[in-house]
Design a protein around this motif. Structure first.
Motif, PDB file in Angstrom:
ATOM      1  N   GLY A 191       0.820  -1.387  -0.113  1.00 42.56           N
ATOM      2  CA  GLY A 191       0.030   0.005  -0.212  1.00 42.56           C
ATOM      3  C   GLY A 191       1.006   1.277   0.072  1.00 42.56           C
ATOM      4  N   LEU A 192       1.909   1.388   0.696  1.00 38.41           N
ATOM      5  CA  LEU A 192       2.778   2.367   0.826  1.00 38.41           C
ATOM      6  C   LEU A 192       3.626   2.502  -0.616  1.00 38.41           C
ATOM      7  CD1 LEU A 192       4.086   4.489   2.669  1.00 38.41           C
ATOM      8  CD2 LEU A 192       6.001   2.929   3.294  1.00 38.41           C
ATOM      9  N   ALA A 193       3.802   1.563  -1.316  1.00 41.69           N
ATOM     10  CA  ALA A 193       4.658   1.656  -2.396  1.00 41.69           C
ATOM     11  C   ALA A 193       3.933   2.310  -3.545  1.00 41.69           C
ATOM     12  CB  ALA A 193       5.338   0.324  -2.929  1.00 41.69           C
ATOM     13  N   THR A 194       2.345   1.834  -3.601  1.00 39.19           N
ATOM     14  CA  THR A 194       1.353   2.158  -4.371  1.00 39.19           C
ATOM     15  C   THR A 194       1.189   3.888  -4.194  1.00 39.19           C
ATOM     16  OG1 THR A 194       0.475   0.076  -4.391  1.00 39.19           O
ATOM     17  CG2 THR A 194      -1.030   2.046  -5.436  1.00 39.19           C
ATOM     18  N   ALA A 195       1.179   4.310  -3.094  1.00 38.11           N
ATOM     19  CA  ALA A 195       0.862   5.570  -2.723  1.00 38.11           C
ATOM     20  C   ALA A 195       1.909   6.278  -3.035  1.00 38.11           C
ATOM     21  CB  ALA A 195       0.586   5.811  -1.275  1.00 38.11           C
ATOM     22  N   PHE A 196       3.161   5.905  -2.797  1.00 37.60           N
ATOM     23  CA  PHE A 196       4.141   6.629  -3.087  1.00 37.60           C
ATOM     24  C   PHE A 196       4.557   6.793  -4.632  1.00 37.60           C
ATOM     25  CE2 PHE A 196       9.317   6.825  -3.424  1.00 37.60           C
ATOM     26  CZ  PHE A 196       9.379   7.988  -2.791  1.00 37.60           C
ATOM     27  N   THR A 197       4.140   5.619  -5.374  1.00 32.94           N
ATOM     28  CA  THR A 197       4.305   5.888  -6.916  1.00 32.94           C
ATOM     29  C   THR A 197       3.531   6.825  -7.447  1.00 32.94           C
ATOM     30  OG1 THR A 197       4.769   3.418  -7.036  1.00 32.94           O
ATOM     31  CG2 THR A 197       3.974   4.410  -8.961  1.00 32.94           C
ATOM     32  N   ALA A 198       2.069   7.050  -6.873  1.00 23.00           N
ATOM     33  CA  ALA A 198       1.174   7.848  -7.308  1.00 23.00           C
ATOM     34  C   ALA A 198       1.674   9.508  -6.795  1.00 23.00           C
ATOM     35  CB  ALA A 198       0.012   7.836  -6.440  1.00 23.00           C
ATOM     36  N   VAL A 199       2.594   9.562  -6.013  1.00 21.26           N
ATOM     37  CA  VAL A 199       3.067  10.720  -5.498  1.00 21.26           C
ATOM     38  C   VAL A 199       4.213  11.171  -6.383  1.00 21.26           C
ATOM     39  CG1 VAL A 199       4.278  12.144  -3.729  1.00 21.26           C
ATOM     40  CG2 VAL A 199       2.574  10.892  -3.085  1.00 21.26           C
ATOM     41  N   ILE A 200       5.117  10.252  -6.776  1.00 19.48           N
ATOM     42  CA  ILE A 200       6.220  10.498  -7.799  1.00 19.48           C
ATOM     43  C   ILE A 200       5.769  11.028  -9.027  1.00 19.48           C
ATOM     44  CG2 ILE A 200       8.198   9.292  -8.986  1.00 19.48           C
ATOM     45  CD1 ILE A 200       8.536   7.502  -6.323  1.00 19.48           C
ATOM     46  N   PHE A 201       4.582  10.056  -9.418  1.00 14.27           N
ATOM     47  CA  PHE A 201       4.099  10.325 -11.072  1.00 14.27           C
ATOM     48  C   PHE A 201       3.400  11.855 -11.003  1.00 14.27           C
ATOM     49  CE2 PHE A 201       0.663   9.663 -14.097  1.00 14.27           C
ATOM     50  CZ  PHE A 201       1.712   9.344 -15.330  1.00 14.27           C
ATOM     51  N   PHE A 239       8.725  19.836  -1.754  1.00 12.39           N
ATOM     52  CA  PHE A 239       9.094  19.702  -0.529  1.00 12.39           C
ATOM     53  C   PHE A 239       8.058  18.560   0.341  1.00 12.39           C
ATOM     54  CE2 PHE A 239       9.173  21.391   4.243  1.00 12.39           C
ATOM     55  CZ  PHE A 239      10.573  21.185   4.123  1.00 12.39           C
ATOM     56  N   PHE A 240       6.859  18.485  -0.140  1.00 13.74           N
ATOM     57  CA  PHE A 240       6.069  17.354   0.396  1.00 13.74           C
ATOM     58  C   PHE A 240       6.764  16.049  -0.179  1.00 13.74           C
ATOM     59  CE2 PHE A 240       2.564  14.310  -1.408  1.00 13.74           C
ATOM     60  CZ  PHE A 240       2.189  13.984   0.024  1.00 13.74           C
ATOM     61  N   PHE A 241       6.994  15.921  -1.481  1.00 14.35           N
ATOM     62  CA  PHE A 241       7.822  14.978  -2.072  1.00 14.35           C
ATOM     63  C   PHE A 241       8.910  14.428  -1.299  1.00 14.35           C
ATOM     64  CE2 PHE A 241      10.874  12.871  -5.219  1.00 14.35           C
ATOM     65  CZ  PHE A 241      10.344  11.767  -5.362  1.00 14.35           C
ATOM     66  N   ASN A 247       9.529   9.793   5.031  1.00 12.53           N
ATOM     67  CA  ASN A 247       8.372   9.037   5.620  1.00 12.53           C
ATOM     68  C   ASN A 247       8.574   7.579   4.897  1.00 12.53           C
ATOM     69  OD1 ASN A 247       6.336   8.832   7.527  1.00 12.53           O
ATOM     70  ND2 ASN A 247       4.908   8.511   5.660  1.00 12.53           N
ATOM     71  N   PHE A 248       8.479   7.409   3.885  1.00 11.45           N
ATOM     72  CA  PHE A 248       8.342   6.173   3.061  1.00 11.45           C
ATOM     73  C   PHE A 248       9.419   5.201   3.432  1.00 11.45           C
ATOM     74  CE2 PHE A 248       9.823   3.472  -0.595  1.00 11.45           C
ATOM     75  CZ  PHE A 248       8.845   2.778  -1.072  1.00 11.45           C
ATOM     76  N   THR A 249      10.580   5.949   3.562  1.00  9.65           N
ATOM     77  CA  THR A 249      12.135   5.030   4.236  1.00  9.65           C
ATOM     78  C   THR A 249      11.800   4.567   5.556  1.00  9.65           C
ATOM     79  OG1 THR A 249      13.239   6.530   2.616  1.00  9.65           O
ATOM     80  CG2 THR A 249      14.469   5.140   4.475  1.00  9.65           C
TER      81      THR A 249
END
Length: 309
Positions: A191-201, A239-241, A247-249
């Motif tokens: 779930g974390l990886a999916t949300a992080f991918t959406a943020v990166i994209f 900055f959020f990214f 936070n992801f790490t």
């Protein structure tokens, strides 16, 4: 034997102070948005996401405060069925909801601010206000599904280890426990990886849109307000990214160090993890003119009250 160590006290003080700061900041966001809603009887999409995010973070940090306090003052309460299962399940729900709504906010900013001529992107830009409530509902349902699954797995681990170990040893490292909790780690990581991918994209698309818009303005030697809006939004989202990456790490490291007690690395990870809702909420306040003005009006009043006392 539940002896309280200096490490336990230090961890409780640090985490509780962070949680209180985050609770105050998110309570401020929620109260300002609710007052504005009462006055104008309407909510735009941005305010809906911010309200959902503020409520989620407020209750998540409340739960953190309760756990931090009782884990030191009265730790035995977390070994009474079904308190540990409920705690882990509710924490999973709020944490998952927090991450998904944060990602939704990033995607929303990207669709609203970025400018692309692709037909699908134009369709999203037109329909985004109708899509947002469904995104928020989807994040709640997905988080609820994770919550139920986590409760079931935790309850099975509790019941299977009740006869073979003492309650005190329930959360201690062991192959049996790790096998039970591996699905939780896997689901949380996915779930974390999916949300992080959406943020990166989203951040990448917005960065590209800003670069292209800036290049066009420089070519035409024109400076307009949309350029400033792009730059301000891009600074906020970058900055959020950055803090989202931290936070992801930290969350990934939490999955590794979750069973290790009294480890300075674990405390440092949790400090960075609980700083995320505080720092990001401050970014949201200062990137929103209404919240920023209200906060700047409120702070002098607070200073005056302190001085009068």
């Amino acid at each position: 034997n539940f002896n309280v160590t200096s490490y336990d006290v230090m961890a409780m003080v640090v985490i509780t102070l962070q949680a209180f700061a985050g609770m105050w900041i998110n309570a401020f966001i929620v109260s300002v948005l609710c007052i504005a809603w009462v006055k104008k009887k309407s909510f735009n999409s941005n305010e809906k996401i911010l309200l959902s995010l503020g409520c989620s973070r407020f209750w998540y940090l409340c739960l953190v405060c309760v756990y931090s306090f009782f884990s030191v003052i009265y730790p035995r309460c977390f070994y009474v069925h079904p308190i540990p299962q409920l705690f882990v399940a509710i924490q999973s729900f709020l944490n998952s909801h927090n991450l998904w709504v944060s990602a939704c906010l990033c995607v929303f900013y990207c669709i609203k601010i970025a400018n692309f001529r692709h037909i699908f992107f134009i369709y999203l830009k037109i329909k985004i206000d109708r899509i947002v409530p469904w995104l928020l509902l989807g994040s709640v349902l997905l988080s609820l599904a994770i919550c139920i699954l986590v409760y079931k797995i935790t309850d099975e681990a509790y019941c299977n280890n009740l006869n073979s170990t003492t309650l005190e040893n329930f959360w201690k490292p062991g192959n049996r426990i790790d096998e039970h909790f591996f699905p939780i780690y896997f689901i949380s990581g996915l779930g974390l990886a999916t949300a992080f991918t959406a943020v990166i994209f989203s951040a990448s698309l917005l960065l590209f849109s800003l670069w292209r818009h800036k290049r066009k303005m420089q070519t035409n030697s024109v400076k307009n307000l949309s350029m400033d809006a792009h730059i301000k939004a891009m600074k906020s989202i970058l900055f959020f990214f950055f803090i989202y990456s931290i936070n992801f790490t930290c969350l990934l490291l939490t999955l590794i160090y979750a069973m290790k007690k009294e480890n300075p690395v674990t405390l440092l990870i949790f400090v960075f993890h609980y700083a995320f809702p505080v720092v990001h909420s401050l970014i949201l306040i200062f990137s929103n003119p209404k919240l920023e003005k209200t906060l700047l009006r409120t702070l002098p009043c607070l200073k005056c009250k302190v001085c009068m006392r």
